[in-house]
Write a protein that holds these residues in place. Structure first.
Motif, PDB file in Angstrom:
ATOM      1  N   VAL A   1       0.842  -1.195   0.000  1.00  0.00           N
ATOM      2  CA  VAL A   1       0.000   0.000   0.000  1.00  0.00           C
ATOM      3  C   VAL A   1       0.884   1.255   0.000  1.00  0.00           C
ATOM      4  O   VAL A   1       0.573   2.249  -0.666  1.00  0.00           O
ATOM      5  CB  VAL A   1      -0.962  -0.004   1.208  1.00  0.00           C
ATOM      6  CG1 VAL A   1      -1.656   1.330   1.381  1.00  0.00           C
ATOM      7  CG2 VAL A   1      -1.973  -1.122   1.047  1.00  0.00           C
ATOM      8  N   THR A   2       1.997   1.206   0.710  1.00  0.00           N
ATOM      9  CA  THR A   2       2.919   2.337   0.745  1.00  0.00           C
ATOM     10  C   THR A   2       3.523   2.601  -0.632  1.00  0.00           C
ATOM     11  O   THR A   2       3.581   3.749  -1.087  1.00  0.00           O
ATOM     12  CB  THR A   2       4.034   2.078   1.771  1.00  0.00           C
ATOM     13  OG1 THR A   2       3.443   1.843   3.045  1.00  0.00           O
ATOM     14  CG2 THR A   2       4.991   3.240   1.855  1.00  0.00           C
TER      15      THR A   2
ATOM     16  N   GLY B   1       1.023   4.061  -2.871  1.00  0.00           N
ATOM     17  CA  GLY B   1       0.859   5.484  -2.575  1.00  0.00           C
ATOM     18  C   GLY B   1       1.908   6.329  -3.268  1.00  0.00           C
ATOM     19  O   GLY B   1       1.621   7.426  -3.761  1.00  0.00           O
TER      20      GLY B   1
ATOM     21  N   ALA C   1       0.801   6.550  -6.850  1.00  0.00           N
ATOM     22  CA  ALA C   1      -0.365   7.422  -6.975  1.00  0.00           C
ATOM     23  C   ALA C   1       0.031   8.892  -6.871  1.00  0.00           C
ATOM     24  O   ALA C   1      -0.472   9.733  -7.627  1.00  0.00           O
ATOM     25  CB  ALA C   1      -1.398   7.075  -5.900  1.00  0.00           C
ATOM     26  N   LEU C   2       0.930   9.228  -5.960  1.00  0.00           N
ATOM     27  CA  LEU C   2       1.363  10.619  -5.839  1.00  0.00           C
ATOM     28  C   LEU C   2       2.146  11.073  -7.064  1.00  0.00           C
ATOM     29  O   LEU C   2       2.025  12.218  -7.501  1.00  0.00           O
ATOM     30  CB  LEU C   2       2.203  10.813  -4.579  1.00  0.00           C
ATOM     31  CG  LEU C   2       1.422  10.918  -3.287  1.00  0.00           C
ATOM     32  CD1 LEU C   2       2.371  10.998  -2.100  1.00  0.00           C
ATOM     33  CD2 LEU C   2       0.495  12.109  -3.305  1.00  0.00           C
TER      34      LEU C   2
END
Length: 105
Positions: A26-27, A30, A33-34
């Protein structure tokens, strides 16, 4: 308290290991995604998206394999993780809190 229920530290490590591995992915997701949503934001380190993408590919395969091979262990690990949700909602997301909780936080 969980040690009293399981009786074996290795069983507890198996329960929590799946959840740890879940949050690693998930990290990294992220990060991707950023990079996609805010491409012009200054970053101290720029990494090609090839490596996080490759990591997420293998991460997803191993996660699916873990769920397929030991669904009970993964489910218990997710249950252990879910026990923190009420504390998060009470302490972090908040709204009006009881006076005793405000003093404790």
């Amino acid at each position: 308290l969980l040690m009293l229920v399981t009786g074996d530290i290795y069983t507890l490590i198996n329960y929590v290991g799946f959840v740890n591995y879940l949050w690693y992915g998930v990290t990294v997701a992220g990060l991707v995604a950023l990079r996609w949503r805010q491409p012009h934001r200054p970053r101290p380190i720029r990494v090609s998206l090839f490596f996080p993408g490759l990591y997420l590919l293998f991460w997803a395969a191993l996660l699916v394999f873990s769920l397929w091979s030991e669904p009970l262990v993964c489910g218990i690990g997710l249950g252990i993780m879910a026990t923190g949700a009420p504390l998060y909602l009470l302490g972090v997301r908040g709204g009006p809190r009881p006076p005793a909780l405000r003093r404790a936080l």
